[in-house]
Design a protein around this motif. Structure first.
Motif, PDB file in Angstrom:
ATOM      1  N   ARG A  14      16.340  10.461  -2.861  1.00 46.75           N
ATOM      2  CA  ARG A  14      16.763   9.448  -1.577  1.00 46.75           C
ATOM      3  C   ARG A  14      15.724   8.412  -1.751  1.00 46.75           C
ATOM      4  NH1 ARG A  14      17.654  14.406   1.239  1.00 46.75           N
ATOM      5  NH2 ARG A  14      15.592  13.926   2.222  1.00 46.75           N
ATOM      6  N   ASN A  15      14.524   8.604  -2.137  1.00 53.79           N
ATOM      7  CA  ASN A  15      13.674   7.373  -2.233  1.00 53.79           C
ATOM      8  C   ASN A  15      13.877   6.668  -3.216  1.00 53.79           C
ATOM      9  OD1 ASN A  15      12.211   8.239   0.092  1.00 53.79           O
ATOM     10  ND2 ASN A  15      10.738   9.280  -1.087  1.00 53.79           N
ATOM     11  N   ALA A  16      14.325   7.300  -4.464  1.00 50.71           N
ATOM     12  CA  ALA A  16      14.451   6.407  -5.849  1.00 50.71           C
ATOM     13  C   ALA A  16      15.603   5.671  -5.456  1.00 50.71           C
ATOM     14  CB  ALA A  16      15.035   7.506  -6.834  1.00 50.71           C
ATOM     15  N   ASP A  17      16.808   6.063  -4.648  1.00 48.21           N
ATOM     16  CA  ASP A  17      17.967   5.287  -4.397  1.00 48.21           C
ATOM     17  C   ASP A  17      17.556   4.000  -3.446  1.00 48.21           C
ATOM     18  OD1 ASP A  17      19.646   6.860  -5.632  1.00 48.21           O
ATOM     19  OD2 ASP A  17      20.490   8.048  -3.893  1.00 48.21           O
ATOM     20  N   PHE A  18      16.784   4.328  -2.490  1.00 46.44           N
ATOM     21  CA  PHE A  18      16.156   3.386  -1.557  1.00 46.44           C
ATOM     22  C   PHE A  18      15.568   2.251  -2.211  1.00 46.44           C
ATOM     23  CE2 PHE A  18      13.098   1.729   1.462  1.00 46.44           C
ATOM     24  CZ  PHE A  18      13.661   0.965   2.436  1.00 46.44           C
ATOM     25  N   LEU A  19      14.507   2.741  -3.246  1.00 45.08           N
ATOM     26  CA  LEU A  19      13.488   1.823  -3.831  1.00 45.08           C
ATOM     27  C   LEU A  19      14.327   1.074  -4.645  1.00 45.08           C
ATOM     28  CD1 LEU A  19      10.463   3.951  -4.379  1.00 45.08           C
ATOM     29  CD2 LEU A  19      10.611   2.070  -2.668  1.00 45.08           C
ATOM     30  N   ALA A  20      15.317   1.421  -5.535  1.00 50.69           N
ATOM     31  CA  ALA A  20      16.089   0.617  -6.396  1.00 50.69           C
ATOM     32  C   ALA A  20      16.988  -0.235  -5.796  1.00 50.69           C
ATOM     33  CB  ALA A  20      17.126   1.711  -7.369  1.00 50.69           C
ATOM     34  N   GLY A  21      17.748   0.083  -4.596  1.00 52.61           N
ATOM     35  CA  GLY A  21      18.362  -0.823  -3.731  1.00 52.61           C
ATOM     36  C   GLY A  21      17.337  -2.162  -3.189  1.00 52.61           C
ATOM     37  N   CYS A  22      16.168  -1.828  -3.025  1.00 53.34           N
ATOM     38  CA  CYS A  22      15.002  -2.856  -2.663  1.00 53.34           C
ATOM     39  C   CYS A  22      14.839  -3.622  -3.714  1.00 53.34           C
ATOM     40  CB  CYS A  22      13.910  -2.226  -1.756  1.00 53.34           C
ATOM     41  SG  CYS A  22      14.182  -1.376  -0.258  1.00 53.34           S
ATOM     42  N   PHE A  23      14.602  -2.956  -4.646  1.00 55.54           N
ATOM     43  CA  PHE A  23      14.264  -3.915  -5.991  1.00 55.54           C
ATOM     44  C   PHE A  23      15.354  -4.894  -6.271  1.00 55.54           C
ATOM     45  CE2 PHE A  23      14.247  -4.545 -10.713  1.00 55.54           C
ATOM     46  CZ  PHE A  23      12.970  -5.133 -10.549  1.00 55.54           C
ATOM     47  N   ALA A  35       1.296   6.585  -6.688  1.00 54.00           N
ATOM     48  CA  ALA A  35       0.222   7.833  -7.077  1.00 54.00           C
ATOM     49  C   ALA A  35       1.120   9.033  -7.055  1.00 54.00           C
ATOM     50  CB  ALA A  35      -0.950   7.730  -6.050  1.00 54.00           C
ATOM     51  N   LYS A  36       1.936   9.528  -6.010  1.00 48.07           N
ATOM     52  CA  LYS A  36       2.494  10.636  -5.719  1.00 48.07           C
ATOM     53  C   LYS A  36       3.320  11.009  -6.782  1.00 48.07           C
ATOM     54  CE  LYS A  36       4.101  14.190  -3.904  1.00 48.07           C
ATOM     55  NZ  LYS A  36       3.333  15.502  -3.786  1.00 48.07           N
ATOM     56  N   GLU A  37       3.867   9.885  -7.514  1.00 44.91           N
ATOM     57  CA  GLU A  37       4.950  10.070  -8.742  1.00 44.91           C
ATOM     58  C   GLU A  37       4.194  10.287 -10.016  1.00 44.91           C
ATOM     59  OE1 GLU A  37       8.706  10.573 -10.200  1.00 44.91           O
ATOM     60  OE2 GLU A  37       8.101   9.853  -7.948  1.00 44.91           O
ATOM     61  N   ARG A  38       2.948   9.902 -10.025  1.00 39.77           N
ATOM     62  CA  ARG A  38       2.010  10.184 -11.251  1.00 39.77           C
ATOM     63  C   ARG A  38       1.540  11.574 -11.181  1.00 39.77           C
ATOM     64  NH1 ARG A  38      -1.094   4.642 -11.186  1.00 39.77           N
ATOM     65  NH2 ARG A  38       0.539   3.378 -12.515  1.00 39.77           N
ATOM     66  N   GLU A  39       1.740  12.410 -10.211  1.00 40.73           N
ATOM     67  CA  GLU A  39       1.016  13.702 -10.147  1.00 40.73           C
ATOM     68  C   GLU A  39       1.924  14.621 -10.964  1.00 40.73           C
ATOM     69  OE1 GLU A  39       0.834  15.151  -6.095  1.00 40.73           O
ATOM     70  OE2 GLU A  39      -0.701  13.855  -5.605  1.00 40.73           O
ATOM     71  N   GLU A  40       1.412  15.557 -11.647  1.00 35.74           N
ATOM     72  CA  GLU A  40       2.030  16.251 -12.372  1.00 35.74           C
ATOM     73  C   GLU A  40       2.499  17.599 -11.862  1.00 35.74           C
ATOM     74  OE1 GLU A  40       1.342  16.306 -16.541  1.00 35.74           O
ATOM     75  OE2 GLU A  40       0.620  14.094 -16.520  1.00 35.74           O
ATOM     76  N   ASN A  41       2.136  17.767 -10.637  1.00 30.11           N
ATOM     77  CA  ASN A  41       2.646  18.953 -10.081  1.00 30.11           C
ATOM     78  C   ASN A  41       4.501  19.098 -10.317  1.00 30.11           C
ATOM     79  OD1 ASN A  41       0.056  19.413  -9.631  1.00 30.11           O
ATOM     80  ND2 ASN A  41       0.510  18.662  -7.349  1.00 30.11           N
ATOM     81  N   ILE A  83       0.764  -1.210   0.013  1.00 30.64           N
ATOM     82  CA  ILE A  83      -0.144   0.135  -0.110  1.00 30.64           C
ATOM     83  C   ILE A  83       1.007   1.364   0.103  1.00 30.64           C
ATOM     84  CG2 ILE A  83      -1.749   1.316   1.346  1.00 30.64           C
ATOM     85  CD1 ILE A  83      -2.664  -1.415   2.434  1.00 30.64           C
ATOM     86  N   LEU A  84       1.878   1.427   0.805  1.00 28.30           N
ATOM     87  CA  LEU A  84       2.856   2.508   0.826  1.00 28.30           C
ATOM     88  C   LEU A  84       3.317   2.541  -0.366  1.00 28.30           C
ATOM     89  CD1 LEU A  84       4.403   4.704   2.352  1.00 28.30           C
ATOM     90  CD2 LEU A  84       5.987   2.856   2.813  1.00 28.30           C
ATOM     91  N   LEU A  85       4.079   1.507  -1.271  1.00 27.96           N
ATOM     92  CA  LEU A  85       4.414   1.862  -2.761  1.00 27.96           C
ATOM     93  C   LEU A  85       3.291   2.086  -3.492  1.00 27.96           C
ATOM     94  CD1 LEU A  85       6.724  -1.372  -2.686  1.00 27.96           C
ATOM     95  CD2 LEU A  85       7.494   0.827  -2.590  1.00 27.96           C
ATOM     96  N   GLU A  86       2.119   1.861  -3.480  1.00 32.53           N
ATOM     97  CA  GLU A  86       1.086   2.415  -4.466  1.00 32.53           C
ATOM     98  C   GLU A  86       0.759   3.787  -3.964  1.00 32.53           C
ATOM     99  OE1 GLU A  86      -2.376  -0.444  -3.650  1.00 32.53           O
ATOM    100  OE2 GLU A  86      -1.363  -2.026  -4.827  1.00 32.53           O
ATOM    101  N   LEU A  87       0.801   3.983  -2.762  1.00 26.34           N
ATOM    102  CA  LEU A  87       0.786   5.663  -2.363  1.00 26.34           C
ATOM    103  C   LEU A  87       1.753   6.332  -3.005  1.00 26.34           C
ATOM    104  CD1 LEU A  87      -0.203   5.625   1.271  1.00 26.34           C
ATOM    105  CD2 LEU A  87      -1.739   6.377  -0.494  1.00 26.34           C
ATOM    106  N   LEU A 145       7.710  -2.583  -6.291  1.00 21.82           N
ATOM    107  CA  LEU A 145       8.721  -1.880  -6.643  1.00 21.82           C
ATOM    108  C   LEU A 145       9.131  -1.500  -7.899  1.00 21.82           C
ATOM    109  CD1 LEU A 145      11.119  -3.447  -3.691  1.00 21.82           C
ATOM    110  CD2 LEU A 145      10.500  -1.157  -3.955  1.00 21.82           C
ATOM    111  N   LEU A 146       8.731  -2.420  -8.779  1.00 20.60           N
ATOM    112  CA  LEU A 146       9.087  -2.460 -10.234  1.00 20.60           C
ATOM    113  C   LEU A 146       8.122  -1.360 -10.818  1.00 20.60           C
ATOM    114  CD1 LEU A 146      10.588  -3.241 -12.899  1.00 20.60           C
ATOM    115  CD2 LEU A 146       9.132  -5.211 -13.141  1.00 20.60           C
ATOM    116  N   ASP A 147       6.699  -1.248 -10.399  1.00 25.04           N
ATOM    117  CA  ASP A 147       5.991  -0.420 -10.930  1.00 25.04           C
ATOM    118  C   ASP A 147       6.221   1.046 -10.659  1.00 25.04           C
ATOM    119  OD1 ASP A 147       4.489  -2.480 -11.842  1.00 25.04           O
ATOM    120  OD2 ASP A 147       2.990  -2.637 -10.389  1.00 25.04           O
ATOM    121  N   VAL A 148       6.799   1.146  -9.197  1.00 25.23           N
ATOM    122  CA  VAL A 148       7.219   2.475  -8.910  1.00 25.23           C
ATOM    123  C   VAL A 148       8.365   2.975  -9.633  1.00 25.23           C
ATOM    124  CG1 VAL A 148       7.932   3.804  -6.885  1.00 25.23           C
ATOM    125  CG2 VAL A 148       6.076   2.169  -6.788  1.00 25.23           C
TER     126      VAL A 148
END
Length: 150
Positions: A28-37, A10-16, A3-7, A64-67
């Motif tokens: 930093r989140n991208a680094d962490f998520l890539a490492g987890c993947f 969703a935040k990443e898809r926002e166009e702001n 659920i956290l990854l889905e959130l 993780l792959l989706d994100v």
């Protein structure tokens, strides 16, 4: 975790447009998520046995792959993720292993093999290979060094 990854997706898809502080947090989140993947991606291969169809680690790796696909679709994160060591190689190796696993057992990774008597099976791993290909393509977009690696 899913659920956290889905959130996050969703935040990443926002166009702001993000501020520089938000971009630092996203990096930093991208680094962490890539490492987890990179650590968990092979958990998806366990799904070919059929016994662990709801394996939590495999579901997390799929999300993780989706994100990561969403993050590499965003130009703000693209260059940062393209430069991460090992992410491209992990994606390519996982694609090879997934392809081989699909040939050796029931291929749960593509929709063409997930059809039975006019009904589509909604297995969580369906589309995993296409998302790997999307990630590889995004990591190679306008990046000669990554293109040469592939």
């Amino acid at each position: 975790r899913v659920i956290l990854l889905e959130l996050m997706m969703a935040k990443e898809r926002e166009e702001n447009l993000a501020t520089s502080e938000e971009m630092n947090v996203l990096s930093r989140n991208a680094d962490f998520l890539a490492g987890c993947f990179q650590e968990q991606c092979e958990a998806v291969l366990k799904l070919t046995s059929g016994a662990d169809a709801d394996d939590e680690e495999a579901l997390v790796a799929i999300r993780l792959l989706d994100v990561l696909c969403e993050m590499t679709s965003n130009n703000g994160q693209l260059e940062h993720l393209q430069a991460l060591p090992g992410l491209l190689e992990t994606a390519i190796d996982t694609l090879r292993l997934t392809h081989l696993a699909g040939k050796q057992a029931v291929n749960i990774f593509t929709t063409t093999h997930a059809m039975t008597e006019q009904e589509e099976i909604s297995h969580p791993a369906v589309g995993f290979k296409s998302h790997l290909i999307r990630l590889i393509g995004n990591l190679c977009y306008k990046n000669k060094e990554n293109q040469d690696r592939v």
